[in-house]
Design an enzyme around this catalytic site. Structure first.
Site, PDB file in Angstrom:
ATOM      1  CE1 TYR A  79      13.632 -32.986  24.036  1.00 60.52           C
ATOM      2  CE2 TYR A  79      14.712 -35.042  24.596  1.00 60.52           C
ATOM      3  CZ  TYR A  79      13.602 -34.219  24.637  1.00 60.52           C
ATOM      4  OH  TYR A  79      12.469 -34.626  25.286  1.00 60.52           O
ATOM      5  CD  GLU A  80      13.468 -29.565  27.294  1.00 64.24           C
ATOM      6  OE1 GLU A  80      12.715 -28.638  27.587  1.00 64.24           O
ATOM      7  OE2 GLU A  80      13.747 -30.492  28.075  1.00 64.24           O
TER       8      GLU A  80
ATOM      9  CG  HIS B 125       5.225 -38.154  21.651  1.00 62.50           C
ATOM     10  ND1 HIS B 125       6.303 -38.470  22.464  1.00 62.50           N
ATOM     11  CD2 HIS B 125       4.494 -37.257  22.346  1.00 62.50           C
ATOM     12  CE1 HIS B 125       6.221 -37.787  23.597  1.00 62.50           C
ATOM     13  NE2 HIS B 125       5.128 -37.039  23.551  1.00 62.50           N
TER      14      HIS B 125
ATOM     15  CB  SER C 254       6.781 -39.263  29.989  1.00 57.26           C
ATOM     16  OG  SER C 254       8.024 -39.585  29.429  1.00 57.26           O
TER      17      SER C 254
ATOM     18  CG  HIS D 154       8.060 -33.304  30.130  1.00 56.42           C
ATOM     19  ND1 HIS D 154       9.094 -34.056  30.612  1.00 56.42           N
ATOM     20  CD2 HIS D 154       7.645 -33.917  29.010  1.00 56.42           C
ATOM     21  CE1 HIS D 154       9.298 -35.084  29.799  1.00 56.42           C
ATOM     22  NE2 HIS D 154       8.438 -35.009  28.817  1.00 56.42           N
TER      23      HIS D 154
ATOM     24  CG  MET E 296      16.210 -39.090  23.501  1.00 61.57           C
ATOM     25  SD  MET E 296      14.980 -38.215  22.544  1.00 61.57           S
ATOM     26  CE  MET E 296      14.481 -39.474  21.381  1.00 61.57           C
ATOM     27  CB  SER E 297      16.555 -38.067  30.037  1.00 59.84           C
ATOM     28  OG  SER E 297      16.002 -39.299  30.474  1.00 59.84           O
TER      29      SER E 297
ATOM     30  CG  HIS F 202      14.700 -34.054  27.915  1.00 63.44           C
ATOM     31  ND1 HIS F 202      13.516 -33.491  28.318  1.00 63.44           N
ATOM     32  CD2 HIS F 202      14.619 -35.379  28.184  1.00 63.44           C
ATOM     33  CE1 HIS F 202      12.741 -34.456  28.814  1.00 63.44           C
ATOM     34  NE2 HIS F 202      13.390 -35.598  28.751  1.00 63.44           N
TER      35      HIS F 202
ATOM     36  CB  ALA G  43       9.864 -42.968  28.420  1.00 64.82           C
TER      37      ALA G  43
ATOM     38  CG  ASN H 119       9.542 -47.041  21.687  1.00 60.54           C
ATOM     39  OD1 ASN H 119       9.456 -46.129  22.528  1.00 60.54           O
ATOM     40  ND2 ASN H 119      10.621 -47.216  20.943  1.00 60.54           N
TER      41      ASN H 119
END
Ligand code: HPA
Length: 265
Positions: A81-82, A240, A26, A57, A204-205, A79, A109, A228
């Site tokens: 998590y998808e 987000h 991102s 995305h 997360m990636s 990802h 990110a 962050n």
């Protein structure tokens, strides 16, 4: 034997042989504007390709020349998590390898685990910790087995990137990336645990992609845009929309670094 996906991609690329692949996290969405006359292939058109489910995305592959290199940019990634099977990531990396890619660059990110690594910074990944509980190499896969991960992030590429950052006056931190499965952000207790593990940033990636790139004998590089401070380190809530804004600003600096990197051999 070439599978349907590879045949489709080779046909679309029409003789273009990429040497470098860049996964655009991102904030780097418009990096591909550096390509003159890119070949654009929406993931939706690629047989058997995973389709990202996250809003914002884009989900397309752009191929073209940047600097001295033939580059494939992956705009949008899948990802774990998808709900994706990690094998899907291995298949994608293998396709890139079969197309000719030798250098694999992942951008992402991430949340900082250190107050002295503030939001908006860039961090070159020097090593990672796979805390996802998943691994794309589980189950049947091509050799090699038990790939060596002692220098997963190519030293020469890292040194080159550091030298460019120094020359261009763009601060570039270096640190360890830890992958959490997500999709929720961490709790403050998890952030403290990750710090005690020796990690500097959490995301997360990237980790499954790098594992498959190393397995495929590509040179790998990773850079995080710090979006962050991790939960409990700052006083704000993690939102987000704020993450997206910070990442967009720092993403400009990363785009510039990548452009300079591609202008070198
Ligand atoms: N944690 C995990 N992933 C992230 C974060 C975070 O704080 N920020 C952006 N991606």
């Amino acid at each position: 034997m070439e599978n349907e996906t590879l045949i489709y991609l080779k046909n679309k690329l029409n003789g273009f042989v990429p040497d470098t692949a860049i996964v655009l996290g991102s904030g780097l969405g418009n990096f591909t504007e550096l390509m003159k006359d890119p070949i654009i292939i929406p993931y939706a058109d690629i047989p058997n390709a995973p389709k990202p489910t996250i809003k914002g995305h884009q989900g397309r592959l752009c191929a073209g020349v940047i600097g001295k290199h033939n580059v494939i940019c992956l705009q949008g990634r899948t990802h774990l998590y998808e709900g994706m099977d990690p094998h899907v990531i291995m298949a994608s990396t293998q396709q890139l390898k079969d197309l000719g890619v030798k250098r694999f660059i992942a951008t992402n990110a991430a949340g900082s685990l250190r107050v002295d690594l503030p939001a908006g910074s860039l961090m070159l990944i020097e090593d990672h910790i796979n805390f996802s509980g998943k691994n794309p190499l589980i189950g049947a896969h091509p050799a090699p087995y038990f790939p060596d991960m002692s220098v997963a992030y190519d030293l020469e590429m890292r040194q080159k990137m550091q030298a460019i950052a120094q020359r261009e006056n763009i601060p570039l931190y270096s640190g360890v990336y830890i992958m959490a499965l997500g999709p929720n952000y961490e709790t403050p207790a998890e952030v403290r645990m990750f710090r005690s593990f020796g990690a500097d940033a959490v995301g997360m990636s990237t980790v499954p992609e790098i594992i498959t790139a190393v397995h495929a004998n590509m040179k790998a590089l990773g850079i995080s845009v710090i979006a962050n401070l991790g939960a409990g380190l700052g006083d704000e809530h993690l939102d987000h929309d704020d993450v997206v804004k910070t990442v967009a600003e720092a993403g400009q600096k990363l785009s510039y670094l990548l452009q300079k990197f591609l202008e070198e051999e």
